[in-house]
Design an enzyme around this catalytic site. Structure first.
Site, PDB file in Angstrom:
ATOM      1  N   MET A  30       0.704  -1.295  -0.074  1.00  0.00           N
ATOM      2  CA  MET A  30      -0.107  -0.043  -0.065  1.00  0.00           C
ATOM      3  C   MET A  30       0.650   1.107   0.049  1.00  0.00           C
ATOM      4  O   MET A  30       0.415   2.420   0.293  1.00  0.00           O
ATOM      5  CB  MET A  30      -0.901   0.039   1.167  1.00  0.00           C
ATOM      6  CG  MET A  30      -1.777  -0.998   1.339  1.00  0.00           C
ATOM      7  SD  MET A  30      -3.271  -1.020   2.226  1.00  0.00           S
ATOM      8  CE  MET A  30      -2.668  -0.822   3.697  1.00  0.00           C
ATOM      9  N   ASN A  32       4.068   3.752   1.265  1.00  0.00           N
ATOM     10  CA  ASN A  32       4.466   4.331   2.395  1.00  0.00           C
ATOM     11  C   ASN A  32       5.866   3.304   3.014  1.00  0.00           C
ATOM     12  O   ASN A  32       5.883   2.782   4.024  1.00  0.00           O
ATOM     13  CB  ASN A  32       3.575   4.572   3.466  1.00  0.00           C
ATOM     14  CG  ASN A  32       4.101   5.312   4.716  1.00  0.00           C
ATOM     15  OD1 ASN A  32       5.319   6.068   4.541  1.00  0.00           O
ATOM     16  ND2 ASN A  32       3.454   5.093   5.712  1.00  0.00           N
ATOM     17  N   HIS A  37       9.246  -3.619   3.551  1.00  0.00           N
ATOM     18  CA  HIS A  37       8.781  -4.017   2.246  1.00  0.00           C
ATOM     19  C   HIS A  37       9.936  -4.059   1.311  1.00  0.00           C
ATOM     20  O   HIS A  37       9.943  -4.935   0.389  1.00  0.00           O
ATOM     21  CB  HIS A  37       8.116  -2.659   1.793  1.00  0.00           C
ATOM     22  CG  HIS A  37       6.749  -2.098   2.420  1.00  0.00           C
ATOM     23  ND1 HIS A  37       6.808  -1.110   3.266  1.00  0.00           N
ATOM     24  CD2 HIS A  37       5.662  -2.885   2.292  1.00  0.00           C
ATOM     25  CE1 HIS A  37       5.492  -0.975   3.593  1.00  0.00           C
ATOM     26  NE2 HIS A  37       4.688  -2.094   3.134  1.00  0.00           N
ATOM     27  N   GLY A 149       4.776 -10.047   4.010  1.00  0.00           N
ATOM     28  CA  GLY A 149       5.574  -9.854   5.173  1.00  0.00           C
ATOM     29  C   GLY A 149       4.913 -11.005   6.075  1.00  0.00           C
ATOM     30  O   GLY A 149       3.567 -11.083   6.506  1.00  0.00           O
ATOM     31  N   ARG A 150       5.674 -11.672   7.229  1.00  0.00           N
ATOM     32  CA  ARG A 150       5.195 -12.569   8.313  1.00  0.00           C
ATOM     33  C   ARG A 150       4.517 -11.709   9.313  1.00  0.00           C
ATOM     34  O   ARG A 150       4.044 -12.208  10.290  1.00  0.00           O
ATOM     35  CB  ARG A 150       6.332 -13.396   8.750  1.00  0.00           C
ATOM     36  CG  ARG A 150       6.775 -14.489   7.741  1.00  0.00           C
ATOM     37  CD  ARG A 150       7.994 -15.214   8.183  1.00  0.00           C
ATOM     38  NE  ARG A 150       7.542 -16.046   9.294  1.00  0.00           N
ATOM     39  CZ  ARG A 150       7.055 -17.275   9.119  1.00  0.00           C
ATOM     40  NH1 ARG A 150       6.833 -17.759   8.017  1.00  0.00           N
ATOM     41  NH2 ARG A 150       6.594 -17.988  10.021  1.00  0.00           N
ATOM     42  N   LYS A 151       5.089 -10.418   9.458  1.00  0.00           N
ATOM     43  CA  LYS A 151       4.403  -9.570  10.413  1.00  0.00           C
ATOM     44  C   LYS A 151       2.901  -9.729  10.582  1.00  0.00           C
ATOM     45  O   LYS A 151       2.481  -9.685  11.590  1.00  0.00           O
ATOM     46  CB  LYS A 151       4.804  -7.994  10.446  1.00  0.00           C
ATOM     47  CG  LYS A 151       4.117  -7.143  11.507  1.00  0.00           C
ATOM     48  CD  LYS A 151       4.553  -5.736  11.347  1.00  0.00           C
ATOM     49  CE  LYS A 151       3.718  -5.224  10.235  1.00  0.00           C
ATOM     50  NZ  LYS A 151       2.822  -4.815  10.407  1.00  0.00           N
ATOM     51  N   ASP A 152       2.140  -9.779   9.110  1.00  0.00           N
ATOM     52  CA  ASP A 152       0.702  -9.855   8.979  1.00  0.00           C
ATOM     53  C   ASP A 152       0.619 -11.274   8.835  1.00  0.00           C
ATOM     54  O   ASP A 152       0.334 -11.680   7.672  1.00  0.00           O
ATOM     55  CB  ASP A 152       0.415  -9.001   7.883  1.00  0.00           C
ATOM     56  CG  ASP A 152       0.724  -7.647   8.093  1.00  0.00           C
ATOM     57  OD1 ASP A 152      -0.092  -6.774   8.718  1.00  0.00           O
ATOM     58  OD2 ASP A 152       1.627  -6.962   7.392  1.00  0.00           O
ATOM     59  N   SER A 187       6.710  -0.939  10.466  1.00  0.00           N
ATOM     60  CA  SER A 187       4.933  -1.136  10.038  1.00  0.00           C
ATOM     61  C   SER A 187       4.942   0.360   9.417  1.00  0.00           C
ATOM     62  O   SER A 187       5.252   1.530  10.065  1.00  0.00           O
ATOM     63  CB  SER A 187       4.147  -1.165  11.098  1.00  0.00           C
ATOM     64  OG  SER A 187       2.768  -0.730  10.879  1.00  0.00           O
TER      65      SER A 187
HETATM   66  O1  PAF Z   1      -0.118  -5.917   3.630  1.00  0.00           O
HETATM   67  C1  PAF Z   1      -0.598  -4.890   2.746  1.00  0.00           C
HETATM   68  O2  PAF Z   1       0.176  -3.839   2.862  1.00  0.00           O
HETATM   69  C2  PAF Z   1      -1.967  -5.017   2.129  1.00  0.00           C
HETATM   70  O3  PAF Z   1      -2.891  -5.789   3.035  1.00  0.00           O
HETATM   71  C3  PAF Z   1      -1.862  -5.651   0.709  1.00  0.00           C
HETATM   72  C4  PAF Z   1      -1.440  -7.145   0.811  1.00  0.00           C
HETATM   73  C5  PAF Z   1      -0.987  -4.985  -0.148  1.00  0.00           C
HETATM   74  C6  PAF Z   1      -3.368  -5.850   0.321  1.00  0.00           C
HETATM   75  O4  PAF Z   1      -3.865  -4.485   0.003  1.00  0.00           O
END
Ligand code: PAF
Length: 283
Positions: A30, A32, A37, A149-152, A187
């Protein structure tokens, strides 16, 4: 590196790579962007011939009163960072491009069971929004491999199940959480923290480590989690949850479960932070 905003252009640029049998990697974001990332981009760069990053703040995955409006849009700095990490194509569509009919009556992808509980308890519909946009991006880019990412961790599990259930021919790679020196998981939302909150925020990781250590000794899960929740509250967090789940599919932990994942979400002021740690339970 190319920045594209249009679906037809994206397809036109990717077709020759696909025809030549090149391996295409996708890193959905997304924007930023932070070092977390960029670790996804680095992993993609190592594994694939062509690296595509998408930047799209997806309205579908934000609930009422969440931070969709204030989510930082930083395309220029993101572009520089992606170029310096060897990304080949940025796809940064507008909401009108991805959802030309709006999203009120959009076809959606919902992934049962793994989407339930944890983050969904306070963010209903969030994972349907994520699964819908990710499946749309999979259709547009048709990558061979995609990075998350494994954070999510719950999101990663949702994507893995969606890919398995819908037979997407895509390998899903979960990249380890990147942390600041004091342990705070990187994050995009860390930028919302005030200076004082930023100093307190690493306590989330510290407490997860304490709970993990307790779980790996003789403490029962119920009492380790109870103490963890109390410690979070004592550090000024308002916890949404602190839970232990089966690592593989986030199901409930049974007596013979060894590989688990300890997950937490907690508010510090107006910022909601999440983090998790793998825990191998003793025999
Ligand atoms: O993890 C994120 O940044 C978002 O949930 C994703 C996977 C890009 C979907 O919008």
């Amino acid at each position: 590196m190319l920045t594209l905003h249009d679906i037809a252009e994206l397809r036109a640029h990717l077709t020759p790579y696909r025809r030549d049998g090149q391996r295409i990697a996708l890193v959905p974001t997304m924007g930023n962007l932070h070092a977390g990332h960029l670790a996804l981009i680095d992993a993609a760069r190592r594994d694939a011939d062509v690296v595509v990053a998408t930047i799209f703040v997806n309205p579908l995955q934000f609930g009422e009163g969440e931070d969709f409006e204030r989510y930082p849009r930083t395309l220029d700095t993101d572009t520089q960072a992606l170029a310096s990490h060897g990304c080949d194509i940025i796809f940064a569509p507008s909401a009108d491009t991805l959802y030309p009919q709006g999203h009120a009556h959009l076809t959606q992808v919902s992934v049962p069971q793994v989407s339930e509980g944890l983050c969904s308890a306070n963010r209903p519909g969030h994972f349907t929004g994520v699964a819908t946009v990710v499946s749309l991006l999979f259709h547009l880019v048709q990558p061979d491999i995609a990075y998350f990412g494994r954070k999510d961790y719950q999101q990663l599990t949702v994507i893995r199940k969606m890919v398995a259930d819908l037979h997407f021919p895509i390998d899903i790679v979960g990249v380890p959480t990147q942390r600041a020196e004091d342990g705070l998981a990187l994050s995009s939302r860390n930028g919302y923290l005030s200076a004082t909150e930023r100093q307190r925020a690493p306590a989330l990781y510290r407490i997860l480590c304490q709970v993990r250590d307790a779980l790996q000794s003789d403490t029962t899960p119920a009492s380790a989690l109870r103490e963890g929740l109390a410690s979070l509250a004592a550090e000024g967090f308002k916890p949404d949850y602190l839970e232990l789940r089966r690592a593989q599919d986030m199901g409930p932990v049974a007596v013979d479960t060894r590989e688990t994942i300890l997950l937490a979400a907690a508010h510090l002021g107006t910022t909601r932070l999440i983090d998790n740690l793998p825990v191998s339970l003793p025999h």
